[in-house]
Scaffold this motif. Sequence first.
Motif, PDB file in Angstrom:
ATOM      1  N   ILE A  21       0.883  -1.241  -0.066  1.00 39.78           N
ATOM      2  CA  ILE A  21       0.066   0.044  -0.072  1.00 39.78           C
ATOM      3  C   ILE A  21       0.949   1.358   0.071  1.00 39.78           C
ATOM      4  CG2 ILE A  21      -1.615   1.564   1.381  1.00 39.78           C
ATOM      5  CD1 ILE A  21      -2.819  -1.415   2.043  1.00 39.78           C
ATOM      6  N   VAL A  22       2.018   1.456   0.762  1.00 37.27           N
ATOM      7  CA  VAL A  22       2.669   2.358   0.853  1.00 37.27           C
ATOM      8  C   VAL A  22       3.562   2.646  -0.338  1.00 37.27           C
ATOM      9  CG1 VAL A  22       4.850   3.521   2.050  1.00 37.27           C
ATOM     10  CG2 VAL A  22       2.996   2.438   3.446  1.00 37.27           C
ATOM     11  N   ALA A  23       4.155   1.900  -0.868  1.00 38.39           N
ATOM     12  CA  ALA A  23       4.795   1.424  -2.290  1.00 38.39           C
ATOM     13  C   ALA A  23       4.006   2.064  -3.333  1.00 38.39           C
ATOM     14  CB  ALA A  23       5.572   0.422  -2.511  1.00 38.39           C
ATOM     15  N   THR A  24       2.618   1.628  -3.387  1.00 38.70           N
ATOM     16  CA  THR A  24       1.831   2.081  -4.468  1.00 38.70           C
ATOM     17  C   THR A  24       1.199   3.210  -4.455  1.00 38.70           C
ATOM     18  OG1 THR A  24       1.085  -0.528  -4.881  1.00 38.70           O
ATOM     19  CG2 THR A  24      -0.352   1.248  -5.552  1.00 38.70           C
ATOM     20  N   ALA A  25       0.951   3.783  -3.016  1.00 40.47           N
ATOM     21  CA  ALA A  25       0.322   5.125  -3.035  1.00 40.47           C
ATOM     22  C   ALA A  25       1.307   6.553  -3.140  1.00 40.47           C
ATOM     23  CB  ALA A  25      -0.314   4.888  -1.665  1.00 40.47           C
ATOM     24  N   THR A  26       2.450   5.973  -2.809  1.00 40.57           N
ATOM     25  CA  THR A  26       3.490   7.166  -2.628  1.00 40.57           C
ATOM     26  C   THR A  26       4.052   7.767  -3.890  1.00 40.57           C
ATOM     27  OG1 THR A  26       5.231   5.872  -1.981  1.00 40.57           O
ATOM     28  CG2 THR A  26       3.765   6.980  -0.016  1.00 40.57           C
ATOM     29  N   ASP A  27       4.669   8.750  -3.957  1.00 41.25           N
ATOM     30  CA  ASP A  27       4.869   9.373  -5.159  1.00 41.25           C
ATOM     31  C   ASP A  27       6.500   9.561  -5.290  1.00 41.25           C
ATOM     32  OD1 ASP A  27       2.453   9.970  -5.949  1.00 41.25           O
ATOM     33  OD2 ASP A  27       2.476  11.964  -4.613  1.00 41.25           O
ATOM     34  N   PHE A  28       7.292   8.467  -4.894  1.00 39.85           N
ATOM     35  CA  PHE A  28       8.652   8.418  -4.747  1.00 39.85           C
ATOM     36  C   PHE A  28       9.284   7.481  -5.453  1.00 39.85           C
ATOM     37  CE2 PHE A  28       7.642  11.651  -1.637  1.00 39.85           C
ATOM     38  CZ  PHE A  28       8.540  12.632  -2.003  1.00 39.85           C
ATOM     39  N   TRP A  29       8.620   6.955  -6.622  1.00 36.37           N
ATOM     40  CA  TRP A  29       9.230   5.642  -7.219  1.00 36.37           C
ATOM     41  C   TRP A  29      10.676   6.100  -8.043  1.00 36.37           C
ATOM     42  CZ3 TRP A  29       6.707   0.819  -9.171  1.00 36.37           C
ATOM     43  CH2 TRP A  29       5.947   0.694  -8.211  1.00 36.37           C
ATOM     44  N   MET A  30      10.807   7.394  -8.388  1.00 35.17           N
ATOM     45  CA  MET A  30      12.056   8.042  -9.251  1.00 35.17           C
ATOM     46  C   MET A  30      12.103   9.433  -8.868  1.00 35.17           C
ATOM     47  SD  MET A  30      12.916   7.912 -13.286  1.00 35.17           S
ATOM     48  CE  MET A  30      12.109   9.252 -13.562  1.00 35.17           C
ATOM     49  N   GLN A  31      13.305   9.790  -8.626  1.00 35.22           N
ATOM     50  CA  GLN A  31      13.921  11.092  -8.473  1.00 35.22           C
ATOM     51  C   GLN A  31      14.729  11.546  -9.466  1.00 35.22           C
ATOM     52  OE1 GLN A  31      15.218  10.886  -4.456  1.00 35.22           O
ATOM     53  NE2 GLN A  31      13.358  11.539  -3.539  1.00 35.22           N
ATOM     54  N   TYR A  32      14.559  12.709  -9.944  1.00 36.49           N
ATOM     55  CA  TYR A  32      15.391  13.259 -10.897  1.00 36.49           C
ATOM     56  C   TYR A  32      15.471  14.917 -11.143  1.00 36.49           C
ATOM     57  CZ  TYR A  32      10.740  13.705 -13.292  1.00 36.49           C
ATOM     58  OH  TYR A  32       9.432  13.923 -13.449  1.00 36.49           O
ATOM     59  N   ARG A  33      16.306  15.161 -11.871  1.00 35.84           N
ATOM     60  CA  ARG A  33      16.485  16.747 -11.975  1.00 35.84           C
ATOM     61  C   ARG A  33      15.904  17.065 -13.407  1.00 35.84           C
ATOM     62  NH1 ARG A  33      17.761  19.196  -7.834  1.00 35.84           N
ATOM     63  NH2 ARG A  33      19.709  20.175  -7.736  1.00 35.84           N
ATOM     64  N   TYR A  34      14.850  18.324 -13.159  1.00 36.85           N
ATOM     65  CA  TYR A  34      14.135  18.584 -14.104  1.00 36.85           C
ATOM     66  C   TYR A  34      14.512  20.132 -14.277  1.00 36.85           C
ATOM     67  CZ  TYR A  34      10.168  19.432 -17.431  1.00 36.85           C
ATOM     68  OH  TYR A  34       9.594  20.006 -18.536  1.00 36.85           O
ATOM     69  N   SER A  35      14.848  20.766 -15.482  1.00 38.34           N
ATOM     70  CA  SER A  35      15.139  22.158 -15.469  1.00 38.34           C
ATOM     71  C   SER A  35      15.892  22.752 -14.144  1.00 38.34           C
ATOM     72  CB  SER A  35      13.904  22.800 -15.958  1.00 38.34           C
ATOM     73  OG  SER A  35      13.520  22.372 -17.126  1.00 38.34           O
ATOM     74  N   GLY A  36      16.762  22.029 -13.800  1.00 36.38           N
ATOM     75  CA  GLY A  36      17.524  22.495 -12.629  1.00 36.38           C
ATOM     76  C   GLY A  36      16.832  22.256 -11.199  1.00 36.38           C
ATOM     77  N   SER A  37      15.597  21.919 -11.311  1.00 37.55           N
ATOM     78  CA  SER A  37      14.748  21.540 -10.006  1.00 37.55           C
ATOM     79  C   SER A  37      14.693  20.018  -9.687  1.00 37.55           C
ATOM     80  CB  SER A  37      13.130  22.030 -10.275  1.00 37.55           C
ATOM     81  OG  SER A  37      13.510  23.355 -10.700  1.00 37.55           O
ATOM     82  N   SER A  38      14.513  19.862  -8.383  1.00 38.36           N
ATOM     83  CA  SER A  38      14.229  18.552  -8.016  1.00 38.36           C
ATOM     84  C   SER A  38      12.890  17.988  -8.411  1.00 38.36           C
ATOM     85  CB  SER A  38      14.696  18.283  -6.646  1.00 38.36           C
ATOM     86  OG  SER A  38      13.717  19.135  -5.775  1.00 38.36           O
ATOM     87  N   ALA A  39      12.549  16.790  -8.673  1.00 38.58           N
ATOM     88  CA  ALA A  39      11.302  16.178  -9.342  1.00 38.58           C
ATOM     89  C   ALA A  39      11.602  14.622  -8.866  1.00 38.58           C
ATOM     90  CB  ALA A  39      11.469  16.482 -10.725  1.00 38.58           C
ATOM     91  N   ASN A  40      10.159  14.258  -8.558  1.00 40.85           N
ATOM     92  CA  ASN A  40       9.805  12.925  -8.247  1.00 40.85           C
ATOM     93  C   ASN A  40       8.681  12.392  -8.747  1.00 40.85           C
ATOM     94  OD1 ASN A  40       9.286  14.506  -6.053  1.00 40.85           O
ATOM     95  ND2 ASN A  40       8.006  12.800  -5.316  1.00 40.85           N
ATOM     96  N   GLN A  41       8.718  11.211  -9.138  1.00 37.60           N
ATOM     97  CA  GLN A  41       7.298  10.622  -9.622  1.00 37.60           C
ATOM     98  C   GLN A  41       6.968   9.426  -8.880  1.00 37.60           C
ATOM     99  OE1 GLN A  41       7.752  10.122 -13.783  1.00 37.60           O
ATOM    100  NE2 GLN A  41       8.583   8.122 -13.625  1.00 37.60           N
ATOM    101  N   GLY A  42       5.489   9.252  -8.889  1.00 35.16           N
ATOM    102  CA  GLY A  42       5.122   7.946  -8.567  1.00 35.16           C
ATOM    103  C   GLY A  42       4.241   7.363  -9.790  1.00 35.16           C
TER     104      GLY A  42
END
Length: 170
Positions: A21-42
């Motif tokens: 449940i925690v793994a599926t619901a959260t937004d931190f599957w991948m972290q990356y830099r996007y236009s110099g800003s920190s970004a993450n996606q789930g």
Amino acid sequence: MLYTLAGGGALCGVASLVLLIVATATDFWMQYRYSGSSANQGLWRFCINRKCHSHTITVAFWDATRAFMLLSMLSCFTGVILGLSAFTNGAKNKRVKAGGIALLLSGFLALLALSIYTGVTVHFFGKRFVDWRFSWSYILGWDRTEASGKLDLKDESPVPGIVSELPLAL
């Protein structure tokens, strides 16, 4: 003996369900830099500078990963309920076996979901973003899958008391 095994299986199933449940619901599957800003996606949304948005495009690998993770959670929940039913009105061998099969199916579905996500992420996002990494939600999913796919079995070595982990082949 059956109550001990069913109790241990139910406890592991509950822990696996929480991790799923925690793994599926959260937004931190991948972290990356996007236009110099920190970004993450789930699986459900992406965040740039802590501002989160729903995924605007429908990509087949996200849909497949979501579907397999949700099916895995449903199968895990079913396995836990069937495993706990062994403690009501005496042991019911068929329910306990069905619960074990449901938990194994849950592990297989999560393995499939994470494998799809891994393959596409490494191939697509690995080339698109230079500074990226898998994050803690994704790692929790793999920890859950690894924990459900292993058995602690006694080694048949001449030294008594040595315990080894043997991976369960699906």
